[in-house]
Motif scaffolding. Structure first.
Motif, short mmCIF file in Angstrom:
data_model
loop_
_atom_site.label_atom_id
_atom_site.label_comp_id
_atom_site.label_asym_id
_atom_site.label_seq_id
_atom_site.Cartn_x
_atom_site.Cartn_y
_atom_site.Cartn_z
N MET A 1 -18.71 -38.40 36.39
CA MET A 1 -17.51 -38.81 36.06
C MET A 1 -16.40 -38.06 37.23
N THR A 2 -15.45 -38.86 37.45
CA THR A 2 -14.57 -38.30 38.55
C THR A 2 -13.44 -37.66 37.63
N ASP A 3 -12.50 -36.77 38.51
CA ASP A 3 -11.48 -36.03 37.94
C ASP A 3 -10.30 -37.11 38.01
N LEU A 4 -9.60 -37.19 36.97
CA LEU A 4 -8.18 -38.08 37.24
C LEU A 4 -7.23 -37.73 37.85
N THR A 5 -7.05 -36.55 37.96
CA THR A 5 -5.92 -36.09 38.85
C THR A 5 -6.33 -36.26 40.53
N GLU A 6 -7.54 -36.26 40.88
CA GLU A 6 -8.08 -36.58 42.16
C GLU A 6 -7.94 -38.22 42.20
N ARG A 7 -8.11 -38.92 41.19
CA ARG A 7 -7.95 -40.21 41.42
C ARG A 7 -6.57 -40.92 41.32
N TYR A 8 -5.62 -40.28 40.30
CA TYR A 8 -4.29 -40.81 40.37
C TYR A 8 -3.22 -39.92 40.78
N GLY A 9 -3.46 -38.53 41.10
CA GLY A 9 -2.47 -37.72 41.44
C GLY A 9 -1.95 -37.22 40.08
N ARG A 10 -1.22 -35.86 40.51
CA ARG A 10 -0.63 -35.25 39.29
C ARG A 10 0.87 -35.47 39.25
N LYS A 11 1.40 -35.63 38.10
CA LYS A 11 2.72 -35.92 37.93
C LYS A 11 3.48 -34.72 38.16
N ARG A 12 4.55 -34.45 38.92
CA ARG A 12 5.46 -33.33 38.98
C ARG A 12 6.06 -32.97 37.96
N ALA A 13 6.14 -31.59 37.64
CA ALA A 13 7.03 -31.21 36.54
C ALA A 13 8.52 -31.12 36.80
N VAL A 14 9.37 -31.11 36.07
CA VAL A 14 10.69 -30.94 36.10
C VAL A 14 10.99 -29.49 36.98
N PRO A 15 11.68 -29.73 37.94
CA PRO A 15 11.99 -28.33 38.46
C PRO A 15 12.64 -27.51 37.83
N ARG A 16 12.51 -26.06 37.80
CA ARG A 16 13.01 -24.83 36.99
C ARG A 16 14.33 -24.87 36.66
N TRP A 17 15.04 -25.26 37.79
CA TRP A 17 16.40 -25.09 38.05
C TRP A 17 17.22 -26.13 36.86
N VAL A 18 16.64 -27.29 36.74
CA VAL A 18 17.31 -28.26 35.90
C VAL A 18 17.67 -27.95 34.35
N LEU A 19 16.97 -27.34 33.80
CA LEU A 19 16.99 -27.07 32.17
C LEU A 19 18.32 -25.98 32.53
N PRO A 20 18.59 -24.88 32.94
CA PRO A 20 19.52 -24.09 33.16
C PRO A 20 20.80 -24.76 33.42
#
Length: 125
Positions: A1-20
């Motif tokens: 079985m293949t790793d899904l993050t290798e297959r589809y890529g990883r979604k970037r999280a919201v930068p830390r400065w956005v919520l403040p």
């Protein structure tokens, strides 16, 4: 079985400065709105009906409270209404100048029996 993050890529999280930043903008807008409403033009006087009493077919008394922040004389127009909402009597109440809150009682001569008494306006004399 293949790793899904290798297959589809990883979604970037919201930068830390956005919520403040969102919090600071929201708080700033709230403070600006509160200041705007606090400095709104409020008249130096207000009035309200404290009570009224229908004395009979041709007389109603009204008691009004006048709250003032300035020493100003006022003329308040008051009227009496019948059950049909028709105005059956009216008068002008003169409230003398005073730096304090005042309670004034006036008589309204009526054409027919009234069921209520109301303030129309209070303006500087």
């Amino acid at each position: 079985m293949t790793d899904l993050t290798e297959r589809y890529g990883r979604k970037r999280a919201v930068p830390r400065w956005v919520l403040p930043l969102v919090a600071v903008v929201g708080i700033s807008l709230g403070v600006a709105w509160a200041a705007w409403t606090a400095w709104d033009d409020v008249p130096p006087y207000q009035s309200e009906v404290f009570g009224y009493e229908v004395q009979g077919e041709d007389l109603t008394t009204i008691t009004i409270n006048v709250y003032r922040s300035e020493d100003v004389a006022l003329e308040c127009e008051v009227y009496a209404q019948a059950e049909s909402k028709a105005i059956v009597g009216e008068t002008v109440v003169e409230v003398p100048a005073s730096p304090r809150n005042t309670r004034v009682t006036a008589e309204i001569i009526t054409e027919h029996r009234a069921t209520t008494a109301v303030i129309r306006t209070c303006e500087p004399a």
